[in-house]
Scaffold this active site. Sequence first.
Site, PDB file in Angstrom:
ATOM      1  N   ASP A 178       0.397  -9.937   6.676  1.00 32.17           N
ATOM      2  CA  ASP A 178       1.436  -9.155   7.461  1.00 32.17           C
ATOM      3  C   ASP A 178       1.850 -10.061   8.794  1.00 32.17           C
ATOM      4  O   ASP A 178       2.840 -10.856   9.334  1.00 32.17           O
ATOM      5  CB  ASP A 178       1.509  -8.088   7.450  1.00 32.17           C
ATOM      6  CG  ASP A 178       1.781  -6.984   6.183  1.00 32.17           C
ATOM      7  OD1 ASP A 178       1.117  -8.614   5.651  1.00 32.17           O
ATOM      8  OD2 ASP A 178       1.826  -5.927   6.146  1.00 32.17           O
ATOM      9  N   GLU A 416     -10.474  -0.432   6.173  1.00 33.47           N
ATOM     10  CA  GLU A 416      -9.117  -0.811   5.390  1.00 33.47           C
ATOM     11  C   GLU A 416      -9.559  -2.877   6.957  1.00 33.47           C
ATOM     12  O   GLU A 416      -9.512  -3.393   6.133  1.00 33.47           O
ATOM     13  CB  GLU A 416      -7.509  -0.772   6.070  1.00 33.47           C
ATOM     14  CG  GLU A 416      -6.551  -1.851   6.461  1.00 33.47           C
ATOM     15  CD  GLU A 416      -5.204  -1.986   6.018  1.00 33.47           C
ATOM     16  OE1 GLU A 416      -5.210  -0.211   7.149  1.00 33.47           O
ATOM     17  OE2 GLU A 416      -4.529  -2.257   6.230  1.00 33.47           O
TER      18      GLU A 416
HETATM   19  C1  2M8 Z   1      -0.782  -4.915   3.916  1.00 32.21           C
HETATM   20  O1  2M8 Z   1       0.568  -4.559   3.292  1.00 32.21           O
HETATM   21  C2  2M8 Z   1       1.757  -3.714   3.409  1.00 32.21           C
HETATM   22  C3  2M8 Z   1       3.203  -4.366   3.423  1.00 32.21           C
HETATM   23  O2  2M8 Z   1       2.381  -4.842   2.070  1.00 32.21           O
HETATM   24  C4  2M8 Z   1       2.067  -2.782   4.618  1.00 32.21           C
HETATM   25  O3  2M8 Z   1       1.377  -2.967   6.130  1.00 32.21           O
HETATM   26  O4  2M8 Z   1       2.280  -1.638   4.565  1.00 32.21           O
HETATM   27  C5  2M8 Z   1      -0.903  -5.943   3.984  1.00 32.21           C
HETATM   28  O5  2M8 Z   1      -3.199  -5.990   4.721  1.00 32.21           O
HETATM   29  C6  2M8 Z   1      -1.420  -6.019   2.358  1.00 32.21           C
HETATM   30  O6  2M8 Z   1      -2.588  -8.100   2.720  1.00 32.21           O
HETATM   31  C7  2M8 Z   1      -1.976  -5.108   1.596  1.00 32.21           C
HETATM   32  O7  2M8 Z   1      -2.432  -6.179   0.387  1.00 32.21           O
HETATM   33  C8  2M8 Z   1      -1.563  -4.356   1.650  1.00 32.21           C
HETATM   34  C9  2M8 Z   1      -1.945  -3.455   0.743  1.00 32.21           C
HETATM   35  O8  2M8 Z   1      -3.704  -2.864   1.301  1.00 32.21           O
HETATM   36  O9  2M8 Z   1      -1.267  -3.297   3.224  1.00 32.21           O
END
Ligand code: 2M8
Length: 452
Positions: A178, A416
């Site tokens: 992101d 995370e």
């Molecule tokens: C994060 O992205 C999501 C959008 O897809 C968010 O910030 O809402 C990123 O780290 C992405 O790579 C990851 O797959 C997702 C869910 O863990 O979160």
Amino acid sequence: MGVTADTDVKLRDRAAAVLHGNDAGAWTKASPHLYPHQWSWDSAFIAIGWAHLDVRRAIRELEQLFAAQWSTGLVPHIVFRAGPDQPYFPGPEWWDCAVSPAAPPAPIQTTGICQPPVHALALRRIWQLTPKAQRPEIQARLKALYPRVVRWHRYLATGRDPEASGLVTAYHPWEGTDNSPRWDHALGRIEVATPGPYTRLDTATIGDPSQRPTDWDYDRYLWLVGLLRKYRYDDAEIHRHYPFLIKDVFFSAVLVAANAALLALADVADASADDRDQLARWLDRGRSGLAGCYDAESGLCVDYDVRNAERIRMRTFAGFAPLFARTTDARQAAAQLRVLDSGDFCGNPGFRWRLLPSTSPAEPAFQPHNYWRGPVWPIIDWLLWQSLSELGHSGRADELRRDSLGQIAGAGDFAEYFDPFTGDALGSPQQSWTAAVTLDWLAAQTLPSGVS
Ligand code: 2M8
């Protein structure tokens, strides 16, 4: 890992409890509150975790994800599966994927972009861990899934690489990392981003906005979604008009590793000669594409901004794409290992653990708390650990594994991401993929040689 076997058992139980806690039956929430739906590459890592608990449940995770595959072969980055009591922004109405004839029919709701293809690595791990008695059943399910995974790779090798360069074109920062500073310059060219009124939920859920992307980022993320929608998610239209097209070396490297994993499973899946030839060609093409992006001076691979026709010289974890792709060039691998352990990355004297940060502390854009702009992400270190093991650097690989487990155990949470200086937990707690790779790392010491 410097802790006792007893602690290992407790850590394993706690990791398993995270997966069970986030389990929605046939798919797993990426995290309990921040990410309540099914995410693509999260699911692949999660399947690796499940494979240590129940191989049937593991393959089910992938089957469920691929049930939402588009007719182009794209595997969407989110499959919206949670009910209205678990809100997430932006939801399916922002994506409005029904504008594309390639999207799966209702009631399946997805986004129209994708994430790195870790799925084949998961499939291979599931097969490696399948007990003898379950082999006939899992093999039959693997055979059914395999052509879908090949179709997914074909989409990436064609729709996402019309130039046949061996490099995957990313359309959006949400295609993996992101707010990585890799995208700053391309996003900065978007002067007017007016996506319309919206309310973010992520900053309220996390509580500390400095760990998340800024509103400036979100304006651009959402505005880009509006454009993709306008082009009906049609790859040809997107390549003609759309402003954000990046040849992403990390994504491309994962595809190389994934093509190799599918080739390794070709006999088990009874793959056709055509599919085998095709996979081998994509594999070679990916390797040479990455070789063309290697900058010998810095020892890192660089992304390429297609619209601006310029290389993106930003020191991030993605620069190790040759290692992630298990480069066959031993001199390149040695050069990368030197940079990896230099003060610009794992060898930074202030770091709590010798792990790969998402962005180099030597970059002005580095922020140790902020998401993909500095923190350590266990899934990235897991991918590196896999590569180094396969490349024969088992000593360094094992250090990565032990430090990663030490970091997670020390922080007391399957977070995370982690602060590289303090090792503190950041972002969402109980993140499924962190628990999943923990299970894989803990089992690694007991796996027969050749399995990891
Ligand atoms: C994060 O992205 C999501 C959008 O897809 C968010 O910030 O809402 C990123 O780290 C992405 O790579 C990851 O797959 C997702 C869910 O863990 O979160």
